[in-house]
Motif scaffolding. Structure first.
Motif, PDB file in Angstrom:
ATOM      1  N   PRO A   1       1.036  -1.213  -0.449  1.00  0.00           N
ATOM      2  CA  PRO A   1       0.014  -0.093   0.387  1.00  0.00           C
ATOM      3  C   PRO A   1       1.137   1.719   0.564  1.00  0.00           C
ATOM      4  O   PRO A   1       1.860   1.140   0.532  1.00  0.00           O
ATOM      5  CB  PRO A   1      -0.478  -0.099   1.305  1.00  0.00           C
ATOM      6  N   GLU A   2      -0.077   2.266  -0.457  1.00  0.00           N
ATOM      7  CA  GLU A   2       1.103   3.269  -1.292  1.00  0.00           C
ATOM      8  C   GLU A   2       1.423   4.588   0.794  1.00  0.00           C
ATOM      9  O   GLU A   2       2.493   4.717   0.627  1.00  0.00           O
ATOM     10  CB  GLU A   2       0.202   4.166  -1.787  1.00  0.00           C
ATOM     11  N   PHE A   3       0.576   4.200   1.635  1.00  0.00           N
ATOM     12  CA  PHE A   3       0.598   5.057   2.620  1.00  0.00           C
ATOM     13  C   PHE A   3       0.364   4.583   3.653  1.00  0.00           C
ATOM     14  O   PHE A   3       0.044   2.701   3.577  1.00  0.00           O
ATOM     15  CB  PHE A   3      -0.554   5.667   2.137  1.00  0.00           C
ATOM     16  N   ASP A   4       1.425   4.099   4.457  1.00  0.00           N
ATOM     17  CA  ASP A   4       1.232   2.653   5.448  1.00  0.00           C
ATOM     18  C   ASP A   4       0.511   3.019   7.110  1.00  0.00           C
ATOM     19  O   ASP A   4       0.950   2.615   7.506  1.00  0.00           O
ATOM     20  CB  ASP A   4       3.118   3.395   6.205  1.00  0.00           C
ATOM     21  N   GLY A   5      -0.195   4.003   6.470  1.00  0.00           N
ATOM     22  CA  GLY A   5      -1.506   4.316   7.928  1.00  0.00           C
ATOM     23  C   GLY A   5      -1.101   4.373   9.147  1.00  0.00           C
ATOM     24  O   GLY A   5      -1.603   4.331   9.577  1.00  0.00           O
ATOM     25  N   ARG A   6       0.080   5.284   9.081  1.00  0.00           N
ATOM     26  CA  ARG A   6       0.464   6.643  10.309  1.00  0.00           C
ATOM     27  C   ARG A   6       0.919   7.689   9.982  1.00  0.00           C
ATOM     28  O   ARG A   6       1.984   7.962  10.285  1.00  0.00           O
ATOM     29  CB  ARG A   6       1.562   5.241  10.569  1.00  0.00           C
ATOM     30  N   GLY A   7      -0.449   7.640   8.497  1.00  0.00           N
ATOM     31  CA  GLY A   7       0.221   9.770   8.210  1.00  0.00           C
ATOM     32  C   GLY A   7       1.423   9.644   7.071  1.00  0.00           C
ATOM     33  O   GLY A   7       1.765  10.924   7.068  1.00  0.00           O
ATOM     34  N   GLY A   8       1.371   8.908   6.783  1.00  0.00           N
ATOM     35  CA  GLY A   8       2.791   9.380   5.484  1.00  0.00           C
ATOM     36  C   GLY A   8       3.081   8.025   4.223  1.00  0.00           C
ATOM     37  O   GLY A   8       2.679   7.011   4.966  1.00  0.00           O
ATOM     38  N   PRO A   9       3.565   7.992   3.380  1.00  0.00           N
ATOM     39  CA  PRO A   9       3.813   7.080   2.453  1.00  0.00           C
ATOM     40  C   PRO A   9       4.759   5.969   2.522  1.00  0.00           C
ATOM     41  O   PRO A   9       5.872   6.579   3.487  1.00  0.00           O
ATOM     42  CB  PRO A   9       4.414   7.922   1.249  1.00  0.00           C
ATOM     43  N   SER A  10       4.613   4.913   2.250  1.00  0.00           N
ATOM     44  CA  SER A  10       5.080   3.660   2.575  1.00  0.00           C
ATOM     45  C   SER A  10       6.091   4.097   1.692  1.00  0.00           C
ATOM     46  O   SER A  10       6.611   4.237   0.944  1.00  0.00           O
ATOM     47  CB  SER A  10       4.743   2.440   2.515  1.00  0.00           C
ATOM     48  N   PRO A  11       7.920   3.624   1.911  1.00  0.00           N
ATOM     49  CA  PRO A  11       8.970   3.691   1.496  1.00  0.00           C
ATOM     50  C   PRO A  11       9.092   3.184   0.248  1.00  0.00           C
ATOM     51  O   PRO A  11       9.766   2.840  -1.006  1.00  0.00           O
ATOM     52  CB  PRO A  11      10.007   3.894   1.991  1.00  0.00           C
ATOM     53  N   VAL A  12       8.000   1.730   0.762  1.00  0.00           N
ATOM     54  CA  VAL A  12       8.162   1.020  -0.621  1.00  0.00           C
ATOM     55  C   VAL A  12       7.226   0.493  -1.464  1.00  0.00           C
ATOM     56  O   VAL A  12       6.262   0.975  -1.092  1.00  0.00           O
ATOM     57  CB  VAL A  12       8.784  -0.803   0.248  1.00  0.00           C
ATOM     58  N   LEU A  13       7.071   0.413  -3.432  1.00  0.00           N
ATOM     59  CA  LEU A  13       5.757   0.088  -3.489  1.00  0.00           C
ATOM     60  C   LEU A  13       6.080  -0.916  -3.930  1.00  0.00           C
ATOM     61  O   LEU A  13       4.769  -1.533  -3.993  1.00  0.00           O
ATOM     62  CB  LEU A  13       6.587   1.462  -4.803  1.00  0.00           C
TER      63      LEU A  13
END
Length: 527
Positions: free
Chosen positions: A95-107
């Motif tokens: 998922p593009e966003f990690d659920g903690r208010g920011g984008p995930s570094p891994v696509l």
């Protein structure tokens, strides 16, 4: 842990393995199909971690495989080739966003394995850290059997994750274990259905992991958890210590004890990447490798290695080993580019033959009530074994802050790097990523005019190649099938994949590859 508590824990877990106990769910990924891009060649050179029976490494020259057509047919159809290459293929989108208010570094990431040993001695791992932001990826290259790589691949991510967790989360975890309540999940695993787990040893692994976090809580200095770089170093060291101790003490049953002894006497190298909000931390012990694929502003690609091989080709590493022993041993520590003339990597988990005293080895093997022959173990100490230990699992850790031009990270065992350079690997993945084929340079001095003409015709024909769906598969295909002109050779590939198990290890090694694609929005946001 008391026998009563342990029995309750096993009852609670229903006999499940460690990953299912500390995970909210367990992804098992199906096979995926891949497209082909075959072209024609011959068999290629080989290399071996422990070398051939004559003591040479196999890297000195070509060992051409010439199979009598009347006796053996090593050729596979393209459909069979794809079935072999794709058997352990794995593709996961994050998922593009990690659920903690920011984008995930891994696509997303793509992974694959191809065996030369029977059974496969390499292992891989991938998991999301649920109590801290970030993901863990690992490649583990086993030798002397698969037991050590198996144990390390299952346990090391937990050790790393626990060290990065805050004291309050560890207290919640301990309270849940003490009262037999559901424990807070630590990792979300991404497993292929062919990946194996030591279910029989799950109770032992949970018990020793718990001892570890209890020690962290008792120190009263853990606070918000360790930084990733420190966590990686301490986790490697602690797990290697636990592997050593478990082989020396009485365990619940013979199966568990045999597993512990096998894991300690076998060995594995390890390369682990933690991709988190701060960037990429890579911990390496041995000769697996992590290489960053960078796309420059002009569209060109470059390879940035994040690890150094820990072997005799690394002058600084050899000097580090020399400094740990008396000067009189300089002529005997590294012999024929191997540690004590036997082992190629200079850092590894397990391998207690290079760590324990002779007396301890003899005591464990003679007094353990184990069938050593059945375990494929024997009493043996390397020559000139004077001042052990000669080997350690302490990793070398590298940090890299992600930039917009950092597109992917390749983690692979040395089975891949025996066959291609860092630049070649990055070129192949960039082709796969962009669909633009970058022709490998060819030395005109190696070709006559007719050969050059044929090469140009073949390159024109593949100007728009059909790519594998999986970047790791694409690398493995080219590692085995590329000829001396840098072209894919279908006949070579078919021959290498069809080798019987007793021959395959003479011509190639196990290959494990994971390609991690970064989220471009992450680096833009953080910068």
């Amino acid at each position: 842990m008391s026998g009563y508590l342990l029995s309750r824990l096993l009852l609670y877990t229903g006999g499940r393995h460690l990953t299912s106990f500390f995970s909210p769910s367990h992804y098992v990924l199906p096979d995926t199909r891949c497209r082909t891009c075959p072209l024609p060649s011959q068999a290629r050179s080989f290399s071996s971690r422990r070398g051939r029976s004559d003591g040479s490494s196999g890297q000195e020259g070509e060992n051409t495989l010439r199979a009598p057509r009347g006796e053996m047919d090593f050729q596979l159809s393209r459909l069979q080739i794809n079935a072999v290459l794709c058997a352990n293929e794995q593709s996961v989108r994050i998922p593009e966003f990690d659920g903690r208010g920011g984008p995930s570094p891994v696509l997303r990431f793509e992974s694959n394995q191809l065996s030369a040993n029977t059974p496969l001695e390499d292992r891989r791992t991938s998991a999301s850290c649920l109590q801290t932001r970030g993901m863990l990826f690992g490649v583990f290259d086993g030798h002397g059997g698969h037991a050590c790589a198996q144990a390390v691949s299952e346990r090391l991510p937990y050790y790393i994750a626990v060290l990065m967790m805050s004291e309050s989360v560890l207290e919640d975890l301990e309270a849940a274990m003490e009262t037999l309540r559901p424990a807070p999940p630590i990792l979300q695993w991404y497993k292929h259905h062919n990946d194996y787990n030591y279910r029989e040893s799950a109770a032992l692994y949970v018990e020793h992991l718990r001892v570890y976090w209890q020690e962290l809580l008792a120190s009263e200095e853990h606070g918000d958890g360790m930084r990733p770089a420190d966590a990686l170093i301490y986790a490697f060291q602690r797990l290697d210590t636990d592997l050593s101790l478990e082989a020396q003490v009485p365990l619940a049953n013979d199966l568990m004890r045999n597993t512990a002894i096998q894991a300690a006497f076998a060995g594995c190298t390890a390369c682990v990447a933690y991709v988190g909000p701060e960037g990429v931390h890579v911990a390496n012990a041995g000769d697996c490798r992590a290489v960053l694929g960078v796309q420059e502003h002009d569209g060109s690609w470059s390879a940035l290695p994040l690890t150094q091989d820990h072997n005799a080709a690394n002058v600084a590493e050899v000097e580090r080993v020399f400094q740990q022993h008396p000067a009189r041993e300089r002529q005997t520590i590294i012999v024929d580019d191997r540690l004590l003339g036997v082992l190629m990597p200079l850092r590894a988990f397990g391998d207690v033959r290079f760590k324990w005293s002779r007396e301890l080895q003899q005591s464990v093997l003679e007094n353990g009530d184990s069938d050593l022959e059945a375990l494929n173990l024997y009493q043996y100490a390397p020559p000139n074994y004077l001042t052990p230990p000669y080997l350690e699992a302490t990793p070398e850790v590298t940090y890299h802050r992600l930039r917009p031009q950092d597109r992917f990270l390749i983690l692979a065992s040395d089975g891949l790097w025996d066959e291609m350079t860092n630049d070649e690997a990055v070129r192949l993945v960039s082709e796969h990523l962009t669909g633009i084929h970058l022709q490998a340079p060819v030395s005109a001095s190696k070709l006559n005019l007719g050969q050059m003409h044929q090469l140009l015709l073949r390159r024109r024909a593949r100007a728009t190649p059909a790519l594998d769906l999986n970047g790791a598969t694409h690398l493995i295909r080219h590692a085995l099938g590329t000829n001396e002109y840098g072209e894919m050779d279908q006949e070579r590939l078919a021959t290498m994949l069809a080798l019987p198990s007793d021959l395959a290890r003479m011509y190639r090694d196990d290959i494990t590859v994971t390609v991690i694609y970064f989220n471009p929005n992450f680096s833009k946001t953080t910068n």
